[in-house]
Scaffold this motif. Structure first.
Motif, PDB file in Angstrom:
ATOM      1  N   MET A 320      31.152  36.238  28.435  1.00 44.28           N
ATOM      2  CA  MET A 320      30.231  36.772  27.423  1.00 44.28           C
ATOM      3  C   MET A 320      28.854  37.010  28.045  1.00 44.28           C
ATOM      4  SD  MET A 320      31.260  34.305  24.232  1.00 44.28           S
ATOM      5  CE  MET A 320      30.127  34.898  22.995  1.00 44.28           C
ATOM      6  N   LYS A 321      28.434  36.038  28.885  1.00 43.00           N
ATOM      7  CA  LYS A 321      27.120  36.132  29.521  1.00 43.00           C
ATOM      8  C   LYS A 321      27.049  37.316  30.482  1.00 43.00           C
ATOM      9  CE  LYS A 321      24.217  32.755  31.320  1.00 43.00           C
ATOM     10  NZ  LYS A 321      24.032  31.531  32.077  1.00 43.00           N
ATOM     11  N   ALA A 322      28.189  37.586  31.132  1.00 45.15           N
ATOM     12  CA  ALA A 322      28.224  38.677  32.112  1.00 45.15           C
ATOM     13  C   ALA A 322      28.054  40.042  31.438  1.00 45.15           C
ATOM     14  CB  ALA A 322      29.524  38.630  32.903  1.00 45.15           C
ATOM     15  N   GLY A 323      28.270  40.086  30.129  1.00 48.12           N
ATOM     16  CA  GLY A 323      27.960  41.315  29.395  1.00 48.12           C
ATOM     17  C   GLY A 323      29.177  42.126  28.993  1.00 48.12           C
ATOM     18  N   ASP A 324      28.943  43.037  28.048  1.00 46.95           N
ATOM     19  CA  ASP A 324      30.038  43.827  27.471  1.00 46.95           C
ATOM     20  C   ASP A 324      30.374  45.058  28.301  1.00 46.95           C
ATOM     21  OD1 ASP A 324      29.548  41.970  25.587  1.00 46.95           O
ATOM     22  OD2 ASP A 324      29.038  43.362  23.962  1.00 46.95           O
ATOM     23  N   ASP A 325      29.496  45.378  29.280  1.00 42.98           N
ATOM     24  CA  ASP A 325      29.739  46.610  30.034  1.00 42.98           C
ATOM     25  C   ASP A 325      30.824  46.435  31.093  1.00 42.98           C
ATOM     26  OD1 ASP A 325      27.971  47.989  28.592  1.00 42.98           O
ATOM     27  OD2 ASP A 325      26.282  47.694  29.986  1.00 42.98           O
ATOM     28  N   ILE A 326      30.914  45.251  31.656  1.00 38.67           N
ATOM     29  CA  ILE A 326      31.894  45.047  32.746  1.00 38.67           C
ATOM     30  C   ILE A 326      33.325  45.282  32.252  1.00 38.67           C
ATOM     31  CG2 ILE A 326      32.669  43.523  34.619  1.00 38.67           C
ATOM     32  CD1 ILE A 326      30.021  42.117  34.498  1.00 38.67           C
ATOM     33  N   PRO A 327      33.728  44.682  31.114  1.00 37.35           N
ATOM     34  CA  PRO A 327      35.112  44.965  30.686  1.00 37.35           C
ATOM     35  C   PRO A 327      35.366  46.450  30.435  1.00 37.35           C
ATOM     36  CG  PRO A 327      33.925  43.649  29.033  1.00 37.35           C
ATOM     37  CD  PRO A 327      33.095  43.669  30.266  1.00 37.35           C
ATOM     38  N   LYS A 328      34.328  47.178  30.036  1.00 40.16           N
ATOM     39  CA  LYS A 328      34.524  48.620  29.754  1.00 40.16           C
ATOM     40  C   LYS A 328      34.897  49.388  31.015  1.00 40.16           C
ATOM     41  CE  LYS A 328      31.350  48.990  25.868  1.00 40.16           C
ATOM     42  NZ  LYS A 328      29.905  48.811  25.910  1.00 40.16           N
ATOM     43  N   LYS A 329      34.531  48.819  32.188  1.00 43.53           N
ATOM     44  CA  LYS A 329      34.833  49.524  33.448  1.00 43.53           C
ATOM     45  C   LYS A 329      36.268  49.284  33.901  1.00 43.53           C
ATOM     46  CE  LYS A 329      30.100  49.287  35.069  1.00 43.53           C
ATOM     47  NZ  LYS A 329      29.295  48.093  35.294  1.00 43.53           N
ATOM     48  N   HIS A 330      37.011  48.485  33.148  1.00 42.50           N
ATOM     49  CA  HIS A 330      38.374  48.150  33.559  1.00 42.50           C
ATOM     50  C   HIS A 330      39.369  48.558  32.474  1.00 42.50           C
ATOM     51  CE1 HIS A 330      37.010  45.696  36.947  1.00 42.50           C
ATOM     52  NE2 HIS A 330      35.974  45.441  36.178  1.00 42.50           N
ATOM     53  N   ASP A 331      40.561  48.875  32.945  1.00 40.40           N
ATOM     54  CA  ASP A 331      41.624  49.169  31.983  1.00 40.40           C
ATOM     55  C   ASP A 331      42.316  47.846  31.639  1.00 40.40           C
ATOM     56  OD1 ASP A 331      43.760  49.917  30.517  1.00 40.40           O
ATOM     57  OD2 ASP A 331      44.712  51.157  32.065  1.00 40.40           O
ATOM     58  N   LEU A 332      42.002  47.324  30.485  1.00 41.00           N
ATOM     59  CA  LEU A 332      42.568  46.026  30.089  1.00 41.00           C
ATOM     60  C   LEU A 332      43.658  46.214  29.030  1.00 41.00           C
ATOM     61  CD1 LEU A 332      39.192  44.033  29.823  1.00 41.00           C
ATOM     62  CD2 LEU A 332      40.700  44.237  31.804  1.00 41.00           C
ATOM     63  N   SER A 333      44.190  47.438  28.961  1.00 38.21           N
ATOM     64  CA  SER A 333      45.103  47.746  27.859  1.00 38.21           C
ATOM     65  C   SER A 333      46.434  46.999  27.956  1.00 38.21           C
ATOM     66  CB  SER A 333      45.358  49.257  27.789  1.00 38.21           C
ATOM     67  OG  SER A 333      45.899  49.676  29.031  1.00 38.21           O
ATOM     68  N   SER A 334      46.728  46.414  29.150  1.00 42.21           N
ATOM     69  CA  SER A 334      47.981  45.654  29.248  1.00 42.21           C
ATOM     70  C   SER A 334      47.922  44.379  28.415  1.00 42.21           C
ATOM     71  CB  SER A 334      48.260  45.282  30.715  1.00 42.21           C
ATOM     72  OG  SER A 334      47.173  44.521  31.223  1.00 42.21           O
ATOM     73  N   LEU A 335      46.723  43.825  28.241  1.00 41.48           N
ATOM     74  CA  LEU A 335      46.586  42.544  27.535  1.00 41.48           C
ATOM     75  C   LEU A 335      47.085  42.659  26.106  1.00 41.48           C
ATOM     76  CD1 LEU A 335      43.071  40.984  28.294  1.00 41.48           C
ATOM     77  CD2 LEU A 335      45.305  40.035  28.882  1.00 41.48           C
ATOM     78  N   ARG A 336      47.912  41.692  25.690  1.00 41.36           N
ATOM     79  CA  ARG A 336      48.346  41.735  24.298  1.00 41.36           C
ATOM     80  C   ARG A 336      48.035  40.450  23.551  1.00 41.36           C
ATOM     81  NH1 ARG A 336      52.829  38.880  22.815  1.00 41.36           N
ATOM     82  NH2 ARG A 336      54.147  38.062  24.481  1.00 41.36           N
ATOM     83  N   TYR A 337      47.676  39.381  24.323  1.00 39.28           N
ATOM     84  CA  TYR A 337      47.533  38.098  23.644  1.00 39.28           C
ATOM     85  C   TYR A 337      46.720  37.157  24.527  1.00 39.28           C
ATOM     86  CZ  TYR A 337      49.290  33.755  21.475  1.00 39.28           C
ATOM     87  OH  TYR A 337      49.414  32.534  20.872  1.00 39.28           O
ATOM     88  N   THR A 338      45.680  36.539  23.945  1.00 38.44           N
ATOM     89  CA  THR A 338      44.786  35.697  24.743  1.00 38.44           C
ATOM     90  C   THR A 338      44.603  34.333  24.076  1.00 38.44           C
ATOM     91  OG1 THR A 338      42.945  36.717  23.573  1.00 38.44           O
ATOM     92  CG2 THR A 338      43.468  37.618  25.727  1.00 38.44           C
ATOM     93  N   MET A 339      44.539  33.287  24.912  1.00 32.75           N
ATOM     94  CA  MET A 339      44.412  31.912  24.386  1.00 32.75           C
ATOM     95  C   MET A 339      43.384  31.118  25.171  1.00 32.75           C
ATOM     96  SD  MET A 339      48.398  31.184  24.305  1.00 32.75           S
ATOM     97  CE  MET A 339      48.447  32.263  25.683  1.00 32.75           C
TER      98      MET A 339
END
Ligand code: AMP
Length: 580
Positions: A320-339
């Motif tokens: 969260m601290k690293a910011g919202d822009d970093i995830p936008k630079k990656h294709d994370l569409s494979s993720l379906r479930y997080t714990m």
């Protein structure tokens, strides 16, 4: 602040049908025997974790399916199918056997997350011996205490890590062999020191897994209590039933999944959910040796197309601290479930992940002693942000008062669980009285304070004792105090967890000096270095405050609670037992 529950679509409209489709129905009709029947058992009788995780898949349809996708800290990549993994574990079993390791012996691993760590673990289990995983950031005192208490016969480590702790050797007469894995740094054998390549490398890759009784010990993890040094919570092979079941219904593992558990095997999440749950379910699991890095972590999800991700609140807060822009630079569409597990997951983190990753983190609760997840948010159920979720089918937790009486919904009390689930620890090594003391009035007392709402969701309140939770790892204040008072300048020390926005708590020590020593910056730094060198950076205090003396009870016990109240500027509560 009130957080809105995060609702889920009806199960038949979910992109992946969850394994736990009807929570209430499953809970009502739960049977551990049914779960046991989904496992194979060792041919000829018995139950062995290594057989369930490797052999049965290596012999069946999953033999050529990748079990472990490994990425090293320098970017090296290796893949092991279930058949290859089983063969490597067989070689390790033969190698350890050639060193005289027998059923019941303790083999400790002081390794980073390299493939040999996993080969050792399963090779040891195949032999019917017991694994003791140690966190690779530990210092010599932390390693010595655990090896001495467990009576470890063999330590598998690397030349780098061994050189950090080798001074402990003369204090451990029971430690017969040190096996050095020379993947990255060469070493010479000699005086009880042998090399992995020589002991294991030349062995046959055939080994028949020993037929262990479900009640034989399999894994021990040292965990911290309020008093005394860390205790070895010992688990048995039967634990695989709970680990398999929660892997199926909480981690929701399916054959197509690529699963990533970020925990280190030095902690229980790294074994129960970094090894046993995924591999007993036949899942492909990513093992990343390196540490945290927001960009690196998102890149790994993208590169390996991770679908199911299990991590911890401190890491999530760092993302969260690293910011919202970093995830936008990656294709994370494979993720379906997080714990998430290990410490309270702030509701903001759940809401953040839903907004930024498109998936809410599902919190769940358990401990070293419980061996598997007992309370969880499930893929098919509504999430109440801030809650640890609802009991796993077959588990009966309760909120009880000091007399063991159940308290009504909404009220805070001790979180307890009815004993008897398969993966419950079976003892604290060499400390049966302490183990027995954890069971009262027909309950296992967890040491946590919590409340349950009217719908059966559990909400964590805090620890009932002085144990510190730093970045999801428990630290016993006594272990730190014991090292500090070994320094010639220290008269006494009291250690508490100081709240921290990222790590939840950091270790803080209050130190009273002996006459003739000056409480200055130089000494403060020296004491921090002294503790780090002995315990490792994770356990050692991050902060030291010099005080003229420590508050003690009349019987001479340091009142850490009072130190904490003073630190937080809170009322000091009942001080009637305070020393005059
Ligand atoms: P350990 O035995 O090191 O795994 O630590 C277990 C302890 O971590 C529990 O007794 C809790 O105090 C804390 N813990 C684990 N999971 C959670 C969670 N989901 N929420 C709050 N605290 C947790």
């Amino acid at each position: 602040m009130e957080y809105v529950p995060i609702t889920k679509p009806p199960v038949d409209q979910m992109p992946v049908l969850p394994n736990l489709r009807d929570y209430g129905e499953t809970r009502r009709h739960w049977s551990w025997d049914t779960v046991r029947n989904e496992l194979d058992g060792v041919p000829g009788g018995g139950l062995n974790k290594a057989y369930e995780c490797l052999d049965r898949h290596a012999k069946g349809d999953r033999r050529d399916k990748p079990a472990m996708l490994w990425e090293g800290k320098n970017g090296e990549r290796e893949t092991y199918t279930f058949a290859e993994f089983a063969r490597e574990a067989n070689k390790a079993a033969n190698g350890l056997s050639s060193l005289g390791v027998e059923k019941g012996d303790r083999v400790f691993m002081f390794l980073e997350r390299i493939p040999e760590c996993y080969f050792t673990a399963f090779g040891t289990l195949k032999l019917g011996a017991v694994i003791g995983p140690l966190f690779s950031a530990f210092g010599p005192d932390a390693v010595k205490d655990r090896l001495a208490d467990s009576g470890a016969k063999v330590l598998v480590t690397t030349p780098e890590l061994w050189s950090r702790v080798k001074e402990i050797r003369s204090d451990l007469p029971g430690l017969e062999h040190i096996v050095l894995v020379t993947r990255r740094q060469q070493a010479e054998p000699g005086d009880g020191i042998v090399l992995w390549d020589e002991v294991v490398g030349s062995q046959s890759d055939d080994f028949e897994t020993v037929s262990t009784d479900p009640e034989n010990y399999s894994v021990m993890h040292y965990t911290s209590g309020t008093t005394g040094k860390p205790k070895g919570a010992a688990h048995v092979h039967n634990a695989i039933i709970g680990q398999y079941a929660t892997g199926k219904y909480v981690l929701d593992l399916h054959d197509e999944d690529v699963y990533w558990c970020t925990a280190d095997p030095g902690w229980v999440t790294g074994t129960s959910y970094g090894m046993f749950a995924p591999w007993s379910n036949g899942a492909t699991s990513l093992v990343y040796e390196g540490g945290f890095g927001a960009n690196t972590w998102y890149s790994l999800i993208e590169k390996y197309k991770v679908t199911v991700w299990y991590t911890a609140p401190t890491a999530i807060r760092m993302l969260m601290k690293a910011g919202d822009d970093i995830p936008k630079k990656h294709d994370l569409s494979s993720l379906r479930y997080t714990m998430s597990v290990g410490e309270p997951l702030n509701p903001e983190a759940v809401v953040w992940s839903e907004r930024v990753l498109g998936l809410p983190f599902h919190d769940n609760w358990w401990q070293t002693e419980t061996g598997c997840i007992l309370i969880a948010n499930y893929p098919a159920l509504e999430i109440r942000p801030g809650s640890m979720g609802r009991p796993f089918p077959g588990i009966e937790p309760g909120i009880i008062d000091e007399d063991g009486k159940l308290m009504p919904p909404g009220e805070e009390g001790n979180l307890a669980v009815r004993p008897g689930w398969p993966s419950m620890f079976r003892t604290y090594w060499n400390n049966k009285p302490l183990y027995d003391s954890r069971f009262q009035n027909g309950w296992y007392i967890t040491g946590d304070r919590a409340r349950m709402d009217a719908d059966g969701y559990f909400w964590f309140v805090g620890r009932a004792d002085d144990v510190i939770n730093t970045a999801g790892h428990l630290v016993g204040p006594f272990e730190v105090e014991s090292v500090l008072i070994e320094h010639p300048a220290v008269a006494e020390a009291g250690v508490i967890g100081k709240p921290d926005p990222v790590a939840m708590e950091v270790v803080k020590a209050f130190v009273a000096l002996k006459d003739g020593y000056e409480a200055d910056e130089k000494l403060r730094r020296e004491l921090i270095r002294f503790s780090r060198d002995r315990l490792g950076a994770m356990i050692a205090p991050r902060e030291i405050e010099f005080v003229p003396g420590l508050p003690k009870t009349r019987s001479g016990k340091i009142m850490r609670r009072l130190l904490k109240a003073r630190e937080l500027g809170l009322p000091e509560g009942d001080t009637s037992t305070l020393e005059d």
